[in-house]
Design a protein around this motif. Sequence first.
Motif, PDB file in Angstrom:
ATOM      1  N   LEU A 142       0.818  -1.211   0.000  1.00  0.00           N
ATOM      2  CA  LEU A 142       0.000   0.000   0.000  1.00  0.00           C
ATOM      3  C   LEU A 142       0.855   1.266   0.000  1.00  0.00           C
ATOM      4  O   LEU A 142       0.571   2.226  -0.700  1.00  0.00           O
ATOM      5  N   ASP A 143       1.917   1.251   0.804  1.00  0.00           N
ATOM      6  CA  ASP A 143       2.743   2.444   0.974  1.00  0.00           C
ATOM      7  C   ASP A 143       4.077   2.374   0.253  1.00  0.00           C
ATOM      8  O   ASP A 143       4.663   3.410  -0.059  1.00  0.00           O
ATOM      9  N   ALA A 144       4.555   1.161  -0.011  1.00  0.00           N
ATOM     10  CA  ALA A 144       5.924   1.037  -0.519  1.00  0.00           C
ATOM     11  C   ALA A 144       6.032   0.265  -1.822  1.00  0.00           C
ATOM     12  O   ALA A 144       7.138   0.003  -2.286  1.00  0.00           O
ATOM     13  N   ARG A 150      -6.352  -2.065  -2.911  1.00  0.00           N
ATOM     14  CA  ARG A 150      -6.046  -0.950  -2.014  1.00  0.00           C
ATOM     15  C   ARG A 150      -6.702  -1.108  -0.647  1.00  0.00           C
ATOM     16  O   ARG A 150      -6.586  -0.231   0.197  1.00  0.00           O
TER      17      ARG A 150
END
Length: 200
Positions: A142-144, A150
């Motif tokens: 999600l972040d990296a 999602r």
Amino acid sequence: MDSDDWDARYAGSAELVWTAEPNRFVVAAAADLSPGDALDLAAGEGRNAVWLAERGWRVTAVDFSPVAVERGRQLAGRRGVPVRWQVADVTATAPEPDRYDLVVVAYLHLPPADLATVLAGTRRALRPGGTAVVVGHDRANLDAGTGGPRDPAILLTPEAVVAGLTGLRVDRAETARRPVAVAGGTVDALDTVVVARRPG
């Protein structure tokens, strides 16, 4: 997404929605195994099932999308390999216990209770000495990372998958990088990869 949604997604593309090439982590886990009976749960268009069949595995591939299963049949036909195809919901149809030398679960993203059901069935389906390979988009993606769902509730972590495979010996459990081609180069997606064996 339900089976109708997936049918529409598969039917809306003239080409395979996913590549015909097998997943790199499935290849790494299965390449040195002696062929036997394999089960591909949520097989989609059959890329992993067909690759296994090409290497001598007796493969059963299961997916709840009839369109995906038909595409898998066509891919297997073009490659000249036998695969046993089944249209079924893997959250509602348990595999036969003690039946398979390899069970693959690749990119199946479900609410935790449904995932636990599938992993419990995976564990029970293995013969002594059999191998489970579970791969999917990691929550860290999600972040990296890039791509994938999602919704953090349906993303995987190595810890959650291992917890669902209680009683198996874990050979690999990690968040792994998977390069994805984009305009101008590549970026990494982050995948949960777990390989575990039933003690023999």
